[in-house]
Motif scaffolding. Sequence first.
Motif, mmCIF file in Angstrom:
data_model
loop_
_atom_site.group_PDB
_atom_site.id
_atom_site.type_symbol
_atom_site.label_atom_id
_atom_site.label_comp_id
_atom_site.label_asym_id
_atom_site.label_seq_id
_atom_site.Cartn_x
_atom_site.Cartn_y
_atom_site.Cartn_z
ATOM 1 N N UNK A 1 0.736 -1.345 -0.243
ATOM 2 C CA UNK A 1 0.103 -0.397 -0.340
ATOM 3 C C UNK A 1 0.717 1.531 0.107
ATOM 4 N N UNK A 2 1.675 1.364 -0.731
ATOM 5 C CA UNK A 2 2.768 2.195 -0.515
ATOM 6 C C UNK A 2 2.360 3.754 -1.976
ATOM 7 N N UNK A 3 1.264 3.100 -2.325
ATOM 8 C CA UNK A 3 0.506 3.923 -2.848
ATOM 9 C C UNK A 3 -0.557 5.288 -2.226
ATOM 10 N N UNK A 4 -1.065 4.497 -0.931
ATOM 11 C CA UNK A 4 -2.183 4.980 -0.438
ATOM 12 C C UNK A 4 -1.515 5.938 0.332
ATOM 13 N N UNK A 5 -0.760 4.924 1.308
ATOM 14 C CA UNK A 5 0.147 5.712 2.010
ATOM 15 C C UNK A 5 1.249 7.153 1.604
ATOM 16 N N UNK A 6 1.509 6.885 0.607
ATOM 17 C CA UNK A 6 2.152 8.505 -0.235
ATOM 18 C C UNK A 6 0.764 9.445 -0.527
ATOM 19 N N UNK A 7 -0.084 8.240 -0.821
ATOM 20 C CA UNK A 7 -1.355 9.522 -1.051
ATOM 21 C C UNK A 7 -1.669 10.061 0.107
ATOM 22 N N UNK A 8 -1.205 10.116 1.799
ATOM 23 C CA UNK A 8 -2.129 10.580 2.871
ATOM 24 C C UNK A 8 -1.880 9.438 4.065
ATOM 25 N N UNK A 9 -1.347 9.689 4.834
ATOM 26 C CA UNK A 9 -0.455 8.997 6.377
ATOM 27 C C UNK A 9 -0.408 10.092 7.113
ATOM 28 N N UNK A 10 -0.812 8.856 8.423
ATOM 29 C CA UNK A 10 -0.656 10.274 9.833
ATOM 30 C C UNK A 10 1.139 10.028 9.670
ATOM 31 N N UNK A 11 1.018 12.050 10.088
ATOM 32 C CA UNK A 11 2.020 12.563 10.494
ATOM 33 C C UNK A 11 3.232 11.588 11.317
ATOM 34 N N UNK A 12 4.663 11.539 10.096
ATOM 35 C CA UNK A 12 5.484 10.098 11.401
ATOM 36 C C UNK A 12 6.088 9.032 10.412
ATOM 37 N N UNK A 13 4.479 8.649 9.999
ATOM 38 C CA UNK A 13 4.513 7.106 10.072
ATOM 39 C C UNK A 13 5.552 6.719 9.270
ATOM 40 N N UNK A 14 5.913 5.541 9.203
ATOM 41 C CA UNK A 14 6.389 4.223 8.509
ATOM 42 C C UNK A 14 5.642 3.526 7.278
ATOM 43 N N UNK A 15 6.335 2.582 6.346
ATOM 44 C CA UNK A 15 5.117 1.875 5.742
ATOM 45 C C UNK A 15 6.150 0.854 6.020
ATOM 46 N N UNK A 16 5.131 -0.552 6.772
ATOM 47 C CA UNK A 16 5.858 -1.740 6.403
ATOM 48 C C UNK A 16 4.907 -2.465 4.982
ATOM 49 N N UNK A 17 6.244 -3.307 4.472
ATOM 50 C CA UNK A 17 5.870 -3.982 3.512
ATOM 51 C C UNK A 17 5.755 -5.747 3.602
ATOM 52 N N UNK A 18 4.180 -5.924 4.105
ATOM 53 C CA UNK A 18 4.284 -7.788 4.813
ATOM 54 C C UNK A 18 4.815 -8.220 3.445
ATOM 55 N N UNK A 19 4.204 -8.584 2.466
ATOM 56 C CA UNK A 19 4.371 -9.717 1.596
ATOM 57 C C UNK A 19 6.370 -9.267 1.307
ATOM 58 N N UNK A 20 6.797 -8.186 1.041
ATOM 59 C CA UNK A 20 7.925 -7.829 0.111
ATOM 60 C C UNK A 20 9.273 -8.037 1.566
ATOM 61 N N UNK A 21 8.923 -7.312 2.979
ATOM 62 C CA UNK A 21 10.047 -7.543 3.685
ATOM 63 C C UNK A 21 9.805 -8.373 4.890
ATOM 64 N N UNK A 22 8.365 -8.851 5.232
ATOM 65 C CA UNK A 22 8.175 -9.412 6.418
ATOM 66 C C UNK A 22 7.300 -11.118 6.040
ATOM 67 N N UNK A 23 7.667 -11.980 5.137
ATOM 68 C CA UNK A 23 7.053 -12.719 4.857
ATOM 69 C C UNK A 23 8.287 -13.784 3.882
ATOM 70 N N UNK A 24 8.001 -15.192 4.371
ATOM 71 C CA UNK A 24 8.625 -15.905 3.482
ATOM 72 C C UNK A 24 9.410 -16.009 1.911
ATOM 73 N N UNK A 25 9.793 -15.395 1.814
ATOM 74 C CA UNK A 25 10.482 -15.305 0.396
ATOM 75 C C UNK A 25 10.270 -16.327 -0.858
ATOM 76 N N UNK A 26 10.450 -17.694 -0.180
ATOM 77 C CA UNK A 26 10.484 -19.548 -0.142
ATOM 78 C C UNK A 26 9.480 -20.291 -0.544
ATOM 79 N N UNK A 27 8.310 -19.772 -0.631
ATOM 80 C CA UNK A 27 7.456 -20.623 -0.974
ATOM 81 C C UNK A 27 6.553 -19.583 -1.386
ATOM 82 N N UNK A 28 5.442 -20.787 -1.907
ATOM 83 C CA UNK A 28 4.371 -19.922 -3.054
ATOM 84 C C UNK A 28 2.468 -19.142 -2.520
#
Length: 291
Positions: free
Chosen positions: A47-74
């Motif tokens: 959801x980076x596109x919606x994050x960049x369109x408007x987020x709570x001031x100071x917030x960071x964005x977490x990419x669940x599938x990209x950074x926080x999930x097992x890359x070695x499974x379908x």
Amino acid sequence: MPARNELITTAELTDILSQPDLRLFDCTTYLEPAPEGSSLPYLTVPGRHSFEAGHIPGADFLDLQGEFSDPDTELRFMMPDVARLELAFGDHGVSISSRVVLYSIGTPMWATRFWWMLKSLGFEKVALLDGGLDKWKFEGRPLETGPAKGYEPATFTANPRPGFFVDKHETLAATSERGTVIVNALGPQFHKGLEPSRYGRPGRVPGSCNVSAATLLDPKTKAFVPLGEAEAKFKAQGITKDKRVVAYCGGGISATVDLFLLHRLGYDNLALYDGSMGEWAKDASLPIETG
């Protein structure tokens, strides 16, 4: 037992936005239809596109599938190894001294997934923003636009706890355990197998009951229903505190809404079937129930 204090209101968050130990994260992911012929049930779009369109001031964005999930499974969103998570959370400035607040857009399930992951890693100072960005915007609170500024990287050291996640074998065994109740967080039409499933065979894990995650949320504000109302829904399905609960859904996401409310109600013996129907429905060796 009083409710566990892991829910924060929009007003309470406003009061702590300037605190230096706060780590505020938008966790939103969008599920888009997969191209025809794809083996995947859906495409995951951070959801980076919606994050960049408007987020709570100071917030960071977490990419669940990209950074926080097992890359070695379908399978999407599977829990990765601890070392990967320590690096990812550390890169986003989370340390033992941080106070983490999570939110998402449209549904809290993306935030509750991160909450469950952090709890499984032994991290306690984590709360959800009730109503997420939807309620924040509904109340006319300030927004910031543009890419995330991020937080200074930190060292995140996990203290993993067993039992938070179970696999298909443990889930199958649980179907015959008298002291365990299995709860499906998908909608009733999918629980009963009345509609085609994007995961494979329609239906449910045999013997499982149904408390749809959607029924645990206010459709207008996206806030959680009152705890008393949630407890009544669980008890109506035979879910009591003397039993172990295994929750599942389609991809191990919406079931964490059920788990979050069960936890707040004082239930302690909780587990998530991480593969959920994304795995179960495709495995012909596993039994499935309809009707």
